[in-house]
Write an enzyme that holds these catalytic residues in place. Structure first.
Site, PDB file in Angstrom:
ATOM      1  N   SER A  72       0.859  -1.191   0.000  1.00 20.45           N
ATOM      2  CA  SER A  72       0.000   0.000   0.000  1.00 20.45           C
ATOM      3  C   SER A  72       0.892   1.237   0.000  1.00 20.45           C
ATOM      4  O   SER A  72       2.106   1.139   0.079  1.00 20.45           O
ATOM      5  CB  SER A  72      -0.895  -0.008   1.231  1.00 20.45           C
ATOM      6  N   LYS A  73       0.247   2.394  -0.039  1.00 20.17           N
ATOM      7  CA  LYS A  73       0.966   3.672  -0.080  1.00 20.17           C
ATOM      8  C   LYS A  73       2.016   3.782   1.031  1.00 20.17           C
ATOM      9  O   LYS A  73       3.041   4.423   0.862  1.00 20.17           O
ATOM     10  CB  LYS A  73      -0.031   4.836   0.072  1.00 20.17           C
TER      11      LYS A  73
END
Ligand code: GLU
Length: 487
Positions: free
Chosen positions: A262-263
């Site tokens: 994820s980010k």
């Protein structure tokens, strides 16, 4: 019987940038189609009106284009007009089609209008939680006829959804997944699910089936996170008497901490990697090996080789870890293999953005890349390496003041000017020789020798490897720069 043509689609939801996971799915779909002489189709799943944007669609199209995953059917990459015989390829333009099949389900008794309000559904969920049952909706409208529901609709303040009626008798559905083998789903895993929302928009599990069937998809590759949707989709296929494609659910991509990528893990969109100076061929190479392996055990692999070798039998069901160090290595390898003229072209946007102007002499460019590319892993690495060679007025940095104040410095720089002037061109060896000569003649060593020379060449006491730069600089330029340091 002639063999059915392979048709594989990538079906992104345009709610943001193209994530590396999506890019890998797209790549596998593309490769599978190419390997089997089939068609690769791009379908835009934009029925979630709140989250989908035209801009995100354009960005994703741009990213797919950058990767070179060109589709045979779908929105045209520039005009966005439909290409192909099975359009429209944007789900938001297919509403009537979904309505027609929803009506069919209603008529057959495989779906019903449901008037439950959000509060009623929430209350059912709470109750189910208390009783430790799965939170499945039990609708009192389940057995109403369409006529009765339509009559009720006229006066009911809650606009209805259309819900699929999951069969009462429990059965096991067995999916023969191309990646995971047989996967069994008990039918009571799911309750009656919405196919058309109250605003008339269809729900993913429904329109995906209608489209995959009408667009004649033969294979569906997508992330493992869709495995649980597949049961609902199979039920819709069966109810509409559609032929099912073969499914392959791809492993998840994890960060180095083994959590879903994820980010938080840094760059995760294809566009981030483009901007960081990664090459599309390296991205494809790296992504291909996240969950698939080459039968020839190749770690560095071209797109042509991938198209030749890709098959689902080597897709690995275990999660893959996104290792940016490996990506960087793959990138450096591809970058150093590029013909210099091509590499030079790819660097242009990065130089332009950094305001670096360089010689347009191809022979010089060739020599410069020969020298510098071994120090480059990404295209952005070229910025620092080439900055000192930019055609701009030479400036001596304030940081050089201390070095310039040393007692021995002016003698060192003067000697440098004298020895450079005596040469026509300076090779790396000449440079080493000159340094050795200054060392003896000026009786300096270490910092006292190297820092003044570096200041004379780049105007800074720290930074670029001057021995790489010197052979790329004109003799007069070297002399002018050194003289400027003496003023
Ligand atoms: N629009 C879905 C997604 O982006 C596609 C899933 C599928 O391939 O069926 O996850």
């Amino acid at each position: 019987m002639s063999e059915q043509q392979v048709r594989v689609r990538f079906a992104p939801s345009p709610t943001g940038y193209l994530h590396v996971g999506g890019a890998r799915t797209a790549l596998y779909c593309y490769l599978y189609a190419k390997r089997h002489g089939g068609k690769f189709i791009l379908r835009i799943e934009d029925t979630d009106l709140e989250r989908s944007t035209e801009e995100a669609m354009r960005m994703q199209i741009q990213d797919l284009n950058w990767l070179g995953l060109h589709w045979d059917e779908g929105p045209h990459p520039e005009t966005l007009k439909d290409m192909g015989d099975y359009g429209p390829y944007r789900q938001s333009q297919r509403k009537e089609i979904y309505q027609k099949y929803a009506d069919q389900l209603l008529e057959q008794g495989d779906a019903y209008y449901c008037f439950l309000s959000d509060e009623e559904i929430e209350a059912q969920r709470e109750q189910a939680k208390k009783e430790k049952r799965p939170p499945q909706v039990k609708s009192p409208y389940r057995d109403w006829t369409v006529e009765k529901a339509l009559e009720f609709k006229k006066t009911c303040p809650t606009p209805p959804v259309i819900r699929f009626k999951v069969k009462d008798e429990k059965t096991d559905y067995v999916l023969q997944d191309l990646v995971r083998g047989d996967v069994t789903f008990p039918s009571d895993m799911v309750g009656d699910f919405v196919v058309i929302r109250s605003n008339g928009m269809p729900v993913y599990n429904f329109c995906c089936v209608v489209d995959d069937a009408l667009m004649k998809m033969t294979h569906v590759f997508r992330g493992e996170d869709h495995l649980s949707n597949t049961l609902r989709q199979i039920m819709v296929y069966d109810a509409l008497n559609f032929e099912k494609p073969k499914f392959g659910h791809l492993s998840m991509i994890l960060g180095e901490d083994r959590q879903k990528l994820s980010k938080r893990h840094g760059a995760t969109s294809v566009n981030d990697f483009n901007e960081k100076g990664f090459l599309p061929e390296a991205m494809n190479n790296f992504l291909a090996l996240l969950g698939w392996s080459s039968p020839k055990a190749q770690e560095i692999i071209t797109m042509d080789e991938l198209c030749e070798q890709f098959h689902h039998d080597r897709l690995n069901p275990a999660s893959a870890v996104f290792d940016e160090k490996k990506l960087t290595w793959v990138n450096a390898t591809h970058l150093r293999q590029l013909p210099h003229a091509e590499l030079w072209n790819r660097l242009q946007p990065f130089f332009a953005k950094a305001g670096i102007n360089l010689s347009d002499d191809p022979a010089w460019q060739n020599k410069a890349l020969e020298t510098m590319k071994t120090s480059m892993e990404t295209l952005t690495d070229a910025i620092e390496l080439f900055k000192p060679l930019s055609n701009e007025p030479f400036k001596v940095s304030d940081k050089a003041a201390e070095v310039l104040s040393w007692e021995t410095t002016s003698a060192v720089i003067n000697k440098w000017i004298e020895l450079v002037s005596a040469k026509n061109e300076l090779s790396a060896d000449d440079f080493q020789e000159i340094l050795a000569q200054i060392k003896t003649e000026c009786a300096v060593k270490g910092k006292q020798l190297f820092m003044p020379i570096r200041v004379a060449i780049i105007g800074e006491p720290q930074g670029a490897e001057v021995k790489l730069l010197v052979p790329l600089m004109a003799k007069q330029e070297l002399i002018d720069r050194a003289n400027q340091c003496l003023n």
